[in-house]
Design an enzyme around this catalytic site. Sequence first.
Site, short mmCIF file in Angstrom:
data_model
loop_
_atom_site.label_atom_id
_atom_site.label_comp_id
_atom_site.label_asym_id
_atom_site.label_seq_id
_atom_site.Cartn_x
_atom_site.Cartn_y
_atom_site.Cartn_z
CB CYS A 82 19.40 14.29 -6.13
SG CYS A 82 18.50 15.65 -6.93
CG HIS A 184 15.42 12.24 -3.94
ND1 HIS A 184 16.33 12.73 -3.03
CD2 HIS A 184 15.25 13.22 -4.87
CE1 HIS A 184 16.67 13.96 -3.37
NE2 HIS A 184 16.03 14.27 -4.48
CD GLU A 186 16.35 9.98 -0.51
OE1 GLU A 186 16.31 11.22 -0.65
OE2 GLU A 186 16.95 9.23 -1.31
#
Length: 202
Positions: A82, A184, A186
């Site tokens: 990002c 993202h 994660e």
Amino acid sequence: MLNIGVFDFGSGNLKSIIQILNNLPLNLNLYIINKNFNNLEKLDKIIIPGQGTPYGLIKEFLKFDFIKIKNLFNNIKILGICIGKQVFYKNSNELNTKCLNYLDGFVSNFNFRNNKIPNIGWNRIYVLKKHKLLKNIKNNDFFYFSHTFYIINKNYKFIYAISKYNIFYPSIFIKNNLFLVQFHPEKSFKIGYKIFYNFCIW
């Protein structure tokens, strides 16, 4: 043993990234990179988390020996997430920030009325071409996004996937040592694990 450093800017999903890396079936040494970290030369790869602003990240980079950082970024494999993707372009409209200028393009903000801003939630990626970093990643797979800004990119041949939020924009960019994603991983559960795993074995 692979030595992976994760930048700590005091924001971002650092704990989530560390937890994922610790759960990968690989032999990894993990290092948190902050202004007190003095062993950049021992790292094999680095991850730049993705929350905050380009201005904030550039300000954090300036706390390091910036020549060392620039040399590191030229010679080590990087996963930029990002904002960690956006800082490699020339500039960002967010706070009129001059970025690292590694890539030809700039960061612009979504400016339309049809969809809510920011773009938060699950969205598809459309894979344009193959790469070993995208092993087991399929066209139309969903990843988690959270962003107000996107890349206007002039390095078209290095765009490996795009996404759509009213307009199409690059969501995966790969060039030389840079693996840059707008989403993202994660926060993307199992499909996000594949991104981290592929990066680690790259």
